[in-house]
Scaffold this motif. Structure first.
Motif, PDB file in Angstrom:
ATOM      1  N   ILE A 318      -0.616  -2.989   3.986  1.00  0.00           N
ATOM      2  CA  ILE A 318      -0.508  -1.533   3.889  1.00  0.00           C
ATOM      3  C   ILE A 318       0.756  -1.054   4.590  1.00  0.00           C
ATOM      4  O   ILE A 318       1.489  -0.191   4.078  1.00  0.00           O
ATOM      5  CB  ILE A 318      -1.755  -0.860   4.504  1.00  0.00           C
ATOM      6  CG1 ILE A 318      -2.999  -1.209   3.693  1.00  0.00           C
ATOM      7  CG2 ILE A 318      -1.570   0.660   4.572  1.00  0.00           C
ATOM      8  CD1 ILE A 318      -4.294  -0.697   4.303  1.00  0.00           C
ATOM      9  N   MET A 319       1.031  -1.611   5.759  1.00  0.00           N
ATOM     10  CA  MET A 319       2.224  -1.203   6.505  1.00  0.00           C
ATOM     11  C   MET A 319       3.493  -1.571   5.746  1.00  0.00           C
ATOM     12  O   MET A 319       4.426  -0.761   5.654  1.00  0.00           O
ATOM     13  CB  MET A 319       2.235  -1.839   7.889  1.00  0.00           C
ATOM     14  CG  MET A 319       3.456  -1.475   8.730  1.00  0.00           C
ATOM     15  SD  MET A 319       3.390  -2.091  10.429  1.00  0.00           S
ATOM     16  CE  MET A 319       2.176  -0.970  11.124  1.00  0.00           C
ATOM     17  N   GLN A 320       3.546  -2.782   5.196  1.00  0.00           N
ATOM     18  CA  GLN A 320       4.729  -3.201   4.445  1.00  0.00           C
ATOM     19  C   GLN A 320       4.943  -2.319   3.223  1.00  0.00           C
ATOM     20  O   GLN A 320       6.067  -1.920   2.918  1.00  0.00           O
ATOM     21  CB  GLN A 320       4.588  -4.667   4.041  1.00  0.00           C
ATOM     22  CG  GLN A 320       4.687  -5.641   5.202  1.00  0.00           C
ATOM     23  CD  GLN A 320       4.400  -7.073   4.809  1.00  0.00           C
ATOM     24  OE1 GLN A 320       3.674  -7.332   3.853  1.00  0.00           O
ATOM     25  NE2 GLN A 320       4.976  -8.020   5.536  1.00  0.00           N
ATOM     26  N   GLY A 321       3.864  -2.016   2.517  1.00  0.00           N
ATOM     27  CA  GLY A 321       3.985  -1.156   1.343  1.00  0.00           C
ATOM     28  C   GLY A 321       4.422   0.249   1.699  1.00  0.00           C
ATOM     29  O   GLY A 321       5.247   0.852   1.006  1.00  0.00           O
ATOM     30  N   SER A 322       3.876   0.783   2.787  1.00  0.00           N
ATOM     31  CA  SER A 322       4.241   2.145   3.186  1.00  0.00           C
ATOM     32  C   SER A 322       5.683   2.204   3.676  1.00  0.00           C
ATOM     33  O   SER A 322       6.354   3.234   3.520  1.00  0.00           O
ATOM     34  CB  SER A 322       3.292   2.652   4.277  1.00  0.00           C
ATOM     35  OG  SER A 322       3.348   1.830   5.425  1.00  0.00           O
ATOM     36  N   ILE A 323       6.186   1.103   4.254  1.00  0.00           N
ATOM     37  CA  ILE A 323       7.593   1.058   4.660  1.00  0.00           C
ATOM     38  C   ILE A 323       8.486   1.205   3.443  1.00  0.00           C
ATOM     39  O   ILE A 323       9.468   1.960   3.442  1.00  0.00           O
ATOM     40  CB  ILE A 323       7.903  -0.248   5.414  1.00  0.00           C
ATOM     41  CG1 ILE A 323       7.307  -0.229   6.819  1.00  0.00           C
ATOM     42  CG2 ILE A 323       9.419  -0.468   5.517  1.00  0.00           C
ATOM     43  CD1 ILE A 323       7.471  -1.525   7.576  1.00  0.00           C
ATOM     44  N   VAL A 324       8.150   0.481   2.369  1.00  0.00           N
ATOM     45  CA  VAL A 324       8.965   0.534   1.149  1.00  0.00           C
ATOM     46  C   VAL A 324       8.992   1.949   0.589  1.00  0.00           C
ATOM     47  O   VAL A 324      10.044   2.475   0.198  1.00  0.00           O
ATOM     48  CB  VAL A 324       8.421  -0.442   0.097  1.00  0.00           C
ATOM     49  CG1 VAL A 324       9.224  -0.329  -1.194  1.00  0.00           C
ATOM     50  CG2 VAL A 324       8.476  -1.871   0.608  1.00  0.00           C
ATOM     51  N   LEU A 325       7.829   2.584   0.536  1.00  0.00           N
ATOM     52  CA  LEU A 325       7.762   3.936  -0.018  1.00  0.00           C
ATOM     53  C   LEU A 325       8.451   4.955   0.888  1.00  0.00           C
ATOM     54  O   LEU A 325       9.232   5.797   0.426  1.00  0.00           O
ATOM     55  CB  LEU A 325       6.297   4.342  -0.224  1.00  0.00           C
ATOM     56  CG  LEU A 325       5.518   3.564  -1.277  1.00  0.00           C
ATOM     57  CD1 LEU A 325       4.061   4.011  -1.304  1.00  0.00           C
ATOM     58  CD2 LEU A 325       6.139   3.746  -2.663  1.00  0.00           C
ATOM     59  N   SER A 326       8.184   4.851   2.186  1.00  0.00           N
ATOM     60  CA  SER A 326       8.718   5.855   3.100  1.00  0.00           C
ATOM     61  C   SER A 326      10.216   5.716   3.320  1.00  0.00           C
ATOM     62  O   SER A 326      10.892   6.696   3.625  1.00  0.00           O
ATOM     63  CB  SER A 326       7.979   5.791   4.444  1.00  0.00           C
ATOM     64  OG  SER A 326       8.044   4.499   5.002  1.00  0.00           O
ATOM     65  N   VAL A 327      10.766   4.498   3.165  1.00  0.00           N
ATOM     66  CA  VAL A 327      12.205   4.344   3.372  1.00  0.00           C
ATOM     67  C   VAL A 327      12.973   5.087   2.283  1.00  0.00           C
ATOM     68  O   VAL A 327      14.023   5.684   2.539  1.00  0.00           O
ATOM     69  CB  VAL A 327      12.603   2.851   3.416  1.00  0.00           C
ATOM     70  CG1 VAL A 327      12.549   2.202   2.038  1.00  0.00           C
ATOM     71  CG2 VAL A 327      14.005   2.701   4.001  1.00  0.00           C
ATOM     72  N   VAL A 328      12.451   5.081   1.054  1.00  0.00           N
ATOM     73  CA  VAL A 328      13.097   5.815  -0.031  1.00  0.00           C
ATOM     74  C   VAL A 328      13.048   7.308   0.248  1.00  0.00           C
ATOM     75  O   VAL A 328      14.044   8.030   0.092  1.00  0.00           O
ATOM     76  CB  VAL A 328      12.422   5.488  -1.379  1.00  0.00           C
ATOM     77  CG1 VAL A 328      13.037   6.318  -2.500  1.00  0.00           C
ATOM     78  CG2 VAL A 328      12.528   4.006  -1.695  1.00  0.00           C
ATOM     79  N   VAL A 329      11.875   7.785   0.685  1.00  0.00           N
ATOM     80  CA  VAL A 329      11.729   9.203   0.997  1.00  0.00           C
ATOM     81  C   VAL A 329      12.617   9.585   2.181  1.00  0.00           C
ATOM     82  O   VAL A 329      13.274  10.629   2.167  1.00  0.00           O
ATOM     83  CB  VAL A 329      10.250   9.521   1.313  1.00  0.00           C
ATOM     84  CG1 VAL A 329      10.095  10.968   1.759  1.00  0.00           C
ATOM     85  CG2 VAL A 329       9.375   9.234   0.100  1.00  0.00           C
ATOM     86  N   ALA A 330      12.658   8.729   3.197  1.00  0.00           N
ATOM     87  CA  ALA A 330      13.441   9.041   4.397  1.00  0.00           C
ATOM     88  C   ALA A 330      14.921   9.156   4.084  1.00  0.00           C
ATOM     89  O   ALA A 330      15.599  10.070   4.569  1.00  0.00           O
ATOM     90  CB  ALA A 330      13.201   7.965   5.460  1.00  0.00           C
TER      91      ALA A 330
END
Length: 356
Positions: A318-330
């Motif tokens: 979950i953490m790895q997946g959320s990193i991928v999504l949030s890095v694009v948003v960030a």
């Protein structure tokens, strides 16, 4: 200040946001987030975890560099997964079929792996430059073919041999192995971790200190502008894909030459897809990719401790997946913030000029 905001702030925000999401998920499930994260940090000092993290970092780093070269050309090479798998099985078969003098044998295996990876990437590259086939579609299909080809090559009636309940390629002789750095009970650091570091240096030099790197980045920014400067976009696509595939072919070398000495059914999968996420996190910069690879390896290896505190290990995914999504948003949030700041600065300057 601009470099700090543009380069370091987005990944930092992505990591903090993913940690927050995982913390919320843990609270909802009834677990203690501080206890879970504390167990992960403490796990680094247990057994061979620290060495395992270093070894995995090198593998992830090579995979991410392969993806990053494609990104520089605006190419989405999803086929790293298949490229390193085919290269691994062919190089293992080659290395286990005969013996060469020490040093030369290992070098030959590494060269074969790079060539096979490049050749496997050449297929979608040629399809793109000659027929306009999107590389995302073709590389995904090549991944499926790679799985089938690897399974076929290690059959007993082809190149494989049955050892216990596992089918594998012939074992590579001592002359073809790359010794590591033994650290006693803490494990052994793969010798080819230094290959990953060398590739990172070479990547930086190629992209920032050579004409080819400039042309590659220029073609990725605008094929029309690059063509006006005499740069062939099709040629750059072909070269970028070959380089990406060649580096992808080296992903398996640290483990095969440093520990396993063969390709078998337990060969690790998913490294190529992790490389995509790490390249995104590192924004194609060798330093950023190194940080992303280290973070990914830490999450993978330290997550083993979660079972000891009653937390499902899937929280790492979950953490790895959320990193991928949030890095694009960030990165998008920071980009818009910087754009707004520049617009305000220009407005102030224009207002000053008008008042004068």
């Amino acid at each position: 200040m601009g470099i700090l905001r543009g380069k370091l702030l987005p990944p930092a925000l992505a990591i903090l946001f993913s940690a927050l999401l995982c913390g919320i998920a843990l609270v909802v499930s009834g677990a203690n987030p501080l206890k879970a994260f504390g167990a992960m940090v403490s796990q680094v000092g247990e057994g061979t975890t620290a060495v395992d993290i270093v070894n995995s970092t090198g593998t992830y780093y090579i995979a991410a560099l392969a993806v990053a070269i494609g990104f520089q050309m605006n190419l989405f090479n999803i086929g790293v997964e298949g490229q390193y798998r085919v290269a691994a099985v062919v190089a293992a078969v080659f290395g286990g079929s005969f013996a060469l003098p020490a040093g030369l044998h290992a070098l030959a295996i590494i060269v074969v792996a790079a060539l096979v990876g490049a050749l496997w990437a050449a297929i979608p590259a040629v399809l793109k430059v000659t027929r306009g086939v999107n590389e995302v579609i073709s590389t995904i299909m090549m991944n499926g073919l790679a799985l089938g080809l690897a399974a076929y090559l290690i059959r007993e009636d082809v190149f494989g041999e049955l050892r216990g309940n596992n089918i594998r390629t012939p074992e590579i002789a001592e002359s073809g192995r790359v010794p590591g750095i033994p650290l006693g009970d803490n494990g052994t650091v793969f010798g080819l971790v230094f290959l990953a570091a060398a590739l990172g240096i070479g990547y930086w030099v190629l992209m920032n200190r050579t004409r080819f790197g400039f042309e590659l980045r220029a073609s990725g920014e605008s094929t029309t502008a690059a063509a006006a400067g005499g740069v062939s976009a099709k040629k750059m696509v072909l070269i970028a894909m070959l380089l990406s595939g060649g580096i992808a072919g080296l992903v398996s070398m640290p483990e095969i030459l440093g520990r396993d000495h063969t390709y078998n059914l337990n060969f690790p999968a998913g490294i190529g897809f992790s490389g995509i996420a790490i390249a995104l996190l590192g924004r194609n910069h060798p330093g950023g990719i190194a940080f992303g690879a280290l973070l990914w390896a830490f999450l993978d290896k330290s997550g083993l401790a979660l079972d000891n505190v009653g937390v499902p290990r899937e929280i790492v995914t979950i953490m790895q997946g959320s990193i991928v999504l949030s890095v694009v948003v960030a990165y998008e949030v920071v980009r818009r913030f910087e754009l707004a700041a520049r617009q305000r600065q220009v407005g102030k300057q224009l207002g000053t000029v008008g008042a004068a």
